[in-house]
Write a protein that holds these residues in place. Structure first.
Motif, mmCIF file in Angstrom:
data_model
loop_
_atom_site.group_PDB
_atom_site.id
_atom_site.type_symbol
_atom_site.label_atom_id
_atom_site.label_comp_id
_atom_site.label_asym_id
_atom_site.label_seq_id
_atom_site.Cartn_x
_atom_site.Cartn_y
_atom_site.Cartn_z
ATOM 1 N N GLU A 30 -48.119 36.611 -45.269
ATOM 2 C CA GLU A 30 -47.242 35.901 -44.354
ATOM 3 C C GLU A 30 -46.994 36.717 -43.079
ATOM 4 O O GLU A 30 -47.080 37.944 -43.077
ATOM 5 N N PHE A 31 -46.708 36.034 -42.007
ATOM 6 C CA PHE A 31 -46.381 36.676 -40.738
ATOM 7 C C PHE A 31 -44.913 36.378 -40.435
ATOM 8 O O PHE A 31 -44.558 35.243 -40.165
ATOM 9 N N VAL A 32 -44.087 37.410 -40.513
ATOM 10 C CA VAL A 32 -42.662 37.219 -40.241
ATOM 11 C C VAL A 32 -42.281 37.998 -38.987
ATOM 12 O O VAL A 32 -42.647 39.166 -38.841
ATOM 13 N N ALA A 33 -41.586 37.336 -38.083
ATOM 14 C CA ALA A 33 -41.112 38.007 -36.878
ATOM 15 C C ALA A 33 -39.643 38.346 -37.041
ATOM 16 O O ALA A 33 -38.862 37.505 -37.506
ATOM 17 N N GLY A 41 -30.719 45.854 -34.670
ATOM 18 C CA GLY A 41 -31.151 46.515 -35.902
ATOM 19 C C GLY A 41 -32.564 46.174 -36.322
ATOM 20 O O GLY A 41 -33.027 46.642 -37.354
ATOM 21 N N LYS A 42 -33.272 45.378 -35.527
ATOM 22 C CA LYS A 42 -34.610 44.941 -35.954
ATOM 23 C C LYS A 42 -35.600 46.096 -36.017
ATOM 24 O O LYS A 42 -36.364 46.210 -36.963
ATOM 25 N N ALA A 205 -37.125 35.681 -38.556
ATOM 26 C CA ALA A 205 -35.816 36.147 -39.008
ATOM 27 C C ALA A 205 -35.036 36.530 -37.753
ATOM 28 O O ALA A 205 -35.404 37.475 -37.058
ATOM 29 N N VAL A 206 -33.998 35.753 -37.453
ATOM 30 C CA VAL A 206 -33.212 36.052 -36.261
ATOM 31 C C VAL A 206 -32.116 37.031 -36.646
ATOM 32 O O VAL A 206 -31.324 36.761 -37.548
ATOM 33 N N ILE A 212 -29.256 39.492 -40.740
ATOM 34 C CA ILE A 212 -30.173 38.387 -40.458
ATOM 35 C C ILE A 212 -29.344 37.108 -40.434
ATOM 36 O O ILE A 212 -28.747 36.729 -41.431
ATOM 37 N N ASP A 213 -29.273 36.446 -39.269
ATOM 38 C CA ASP A 213 -28.483 35.221 -39.144
ATOM 39 C C ASP A 213 -29.200 34.046 -39.782
ATOM 40 O O ASP A 213 -28.595 33.196 -40.406
ATOM 41 N N GLN A 214 -30.498 33.997 -39.569
ATOM 42 C CA GLN A 214 -31.247 32.863 -40.090
ATOM 43 C C GLN A 214 -32.685 33.274 -40.282
ATOM 44 O O GLN A 214 -33.236 34.031 -39.481
#
Lengths: 354, 284
Positions: A30-33, A41-42, A205-206, A212-214
């Motif tokens: 999977e590709f998660v941003a 904090g990312k 992932a915002v 993580i908000d969403q």
């Protein structure tokens, strides 16, 4: 190939909580941003996954193996850094081969792998050169090739495109997507650029304030933000928020009334600029146009609804003048309701306008 | 002269300089070269010109009766060769110790933040502020007790103390100039911390480390005071010459001076490659 489980990871620097019990599962391939403003904090989270930073608490599991206490080299991953970090004292070939050399792969195999990675990123002509002789874009390709050459189970990317100019960024973005799709590598990609995240990621992932908000697909994050922050951060123009009050299950804005969602009386009505349409006869939400900006593909209208600032996207053919009052029709199923006190979204009411 | 590539001192090659400015440039280069080379040349002339050449006046620019006689005689003076070896041993150990101790300290200062960092940096410098003369007696006594008195190795320890502050501060700024990401990338791609240092940081730091080594070498080679008080028979060349030459004829002094100059020049020449920017990272 491997999946990643991030289990309640926290990180504090003294009193500052950079990450607060962040959990995230990334599927195999999977590709998660990780998307968020600076300081959310990312990058810290990415560096903890890489093992370059140690978490204060929590676990990182990659491919079923708890790597929380392992050093970076034992985690079986590759990383692309924001400023490339291509070694200046090695040729491009040796740079790409670096990971393989450390694994003591035989020469013939190294050559084969390097050539494969170089072909993937179109850097074969530069293999004998030193990085100082390359442009920023070429160096970035070398950095990506170096990461792909080791055929990692997990690829981590820290704002890899942010040092490139706009045109090159667009080109590299498209190319990255094609290359990574082909490689099928599990990827975590840190960026503050929402178009990059939307364009590249399977899921976004915002992040905001160390949480993580969403986390959802690009389209869901865009259309159905779960917090006020996500709605305001994603989209250009960002989502409009209009403060309203619910009275006996109804929200009134001018002549229009909506079914109020359950729970919460003080609400923020979230409205995407392109979800509002000019009604033509002036009916619907009253919108006072203050500025009209023709953007080519659309008109950007800035003005106010009931005295509250809003931006609306209109078709380029629309004839709207500054100072005019127009009516907007909106589809209630595309509205977002936020509870003002918590900043979180409420479930959309089932039936539509009354 | 089509370009300025002939001299390595001038920066980029192939720059075309217009006539008048070129003249100025070459005048400058010649002046600088003369400033450095003429004294060395005259010392060499005195050393190889023989006994009479030293006293001839007016001086001729060209060597008249060139002979290595006085040089050989000088080298045959009892103790000179031994002193020369002592100097090399002391300088060698000084270089070794200052780089081996200074570089890790510089690395730590550059990469980690720890309590007392600023204090440590200041303390390192303060060792230079401490007058060696006050330490002379206690040092001599403890060196005798430890069996280090009258050895080149013992002298090198004191020289290391003198060279170390520079080694620490120079390597610190050197390592600060090497982005951390290089190391992190190396770790991610399979290096231990030590391997990352050897394979990535070291090659990039080499020019600066060479400069540090030169500095330590020159400090040790030229140092007289500590070398004089800590040795009796096993003198370093500088200390030995100071004692012997005041009682020697002039042409011996020139020979001695020449021998003092040569190693430093050769050493700098040997590592000059690393002093210039090699990989596009300027040495600081």
């Amino acid at each position: 190939m491997a999946d990643i489980v991030i289990d309640r990871v926290s990180k504090h620097f003294g009193d500052f909580h950079a990450l607060q019990e962040v959990s995230l599962n990334v599927g195999d391939g999977e590709f998660v941003a990780l998307l968020g403003p600076s300081g959310c904090g990312k990058t810290t989270l990415l560096r903890i996954i890489a093992g370059l930073e140690t978490q204060s608490s929590g676990r990182i599991v990659i491919g079923g193996r708890d790597v929380s206490a392992l050093s970076p080299r034992e985690r079986g991953l590759a990383m692309v850094f924001q400023n490339y970090a291509v070694f200046p004292h090695m040729t491009v070939f040796e740079n790409v081969a670096f990971g393989l050399r450390m694994k003591k792969v035989p020469d013939a195999e190294v050559k084969r792998q390097v050539e494969r990675a170089a072909a993937l990123l179109h850097i074969e002509p530069y293999l004998d050169r030193y990085p100082a002789k390359l442009s920023g874009g070429q160096r970035q390709r070398v950095a990506v090739a170096r990461a792909l050459a080791v055929q990692p189970a997990v690829l981590l990317m820290d704002e890899p495109l942010s040092n490139l100019d706009a045109l090159l960024r667009l080109e590299m973005r498209t190319e990255l997507k094609a290359v990574l799709r082909e490689a099928g590598t599990t990827t975590i990609y840190v960026t503050h650029d929402q178009t990059e995240a939307m364009g590249l990621a399977d899921r976004i992932a915002v992040m905001y304030g160390g949480k993580i908000d969403q986390i959802d697909t690009p389209l869901s994050v865009y259309a159905a933000p779960t917090t006020r922050f996500v709605g305001g951060f994603i989209g250009n123009p960002p989502m409009n928020f209009i403060k309203v009050k619910a009275e006996s299950g109804t929200v009134r804005i001018g002549p229009v009334s909506f079914v109020a969602p359950a729970g919460g009386l003080d609400l923020d009505l979230g409205l995407r600029g392109e979800d509002a349409h000019l009604s033509g006869d002036g009916s619907g939400l009253p919108f006072d146009v203050r500025v009209v900006e023709p953007m080519g593909s659309h008109l950007l209208l800035t003005g106010s609804i009931e005295g509250q600032a809003a931006r609306i996207v209109a078709p380029p053919t629309a004839t709207v003048r500054a100072g005019e009052r127009v009516g907007l029709t909106v589809d209630p199923s595309r509205l977002t309701w936020i509870d003002t006190s918590t900043g979180r979204a409420l479930a959309r009411p089932q039936d539509s306008t009354r | 002269m089509t370009s300025v590539t002939a001299t390595p001192i001038v920066k980029p090659s192939g720059i075309s300089v217009p006539g008048a400015r070129r003249l100025l440039l070459w005048t400058g280069i010649i002046a600088v070269l003369a400033w450095v080379l003429l004294p060395i040349y005259f010392v060499a002339l005195g050393a190889f010109g023989g006994r009479l050449g030293v006293f001839r006046w007016p001086k001729s620019i060209w060597p008249s009766d060139l002979s290595a006689a006085s040089m050989l005689q000088f080298l045959n003076i009892e103790g000179v060769f031994g002193a020369l070896m002592n100097s090399f041993i002391a300088a060698g150990f000084t270089v070794l110790f200052s780089v081996l101790l200074g570089a890790p300290a510089g690395y730590a200062l550059a990469r980690y933040s720890f309590k007392g960092q600023t204090a440590f940096r200041l303390l390192v410098l303060l060792t230079r502020a401490f007058p060696l003369a006050i330490l002379a007696l206690p040092l001599t006594v403890s060196f005798i007790r430890l069996g280090l008195y009258d050895t080149a190795f013992g002298v090198s320890l004191i020289h290391t103390v003198l060279a170390l502050p520079f080694a620490v501060l120079v390597t610190q700024s050197l390592f600060m100039g090497i982005p951390r990401e290089y190391e992190e990338a190396a770790w991610v791609f399979g290096c231990t911390r030590f391997q990352a240092f050897l394979r990535v940081v070291m090659p990039l730091a080499l020019p600066g480390l060479a400069a540090t080594a030169i500095f330590a070498f020159v400090i040790s080679w030229n140092e007289v005071f500590a070398a004089s008080i800590l040795t009796v028979r096993e003198r370093t060349l500088t200390a030995y010459l100071l004692k012997v030459l005041s009682e020697s004829p002039l042409h011996y002094r020139f020979a001695g001076g020449f021998i003092l100059i040569i190693p430093s020049v050769l050493f700098i020449f040997a590592v000059r490659r690393y002093l210039f920017a090699v990989w596009g990272i300027a040495s600081k």
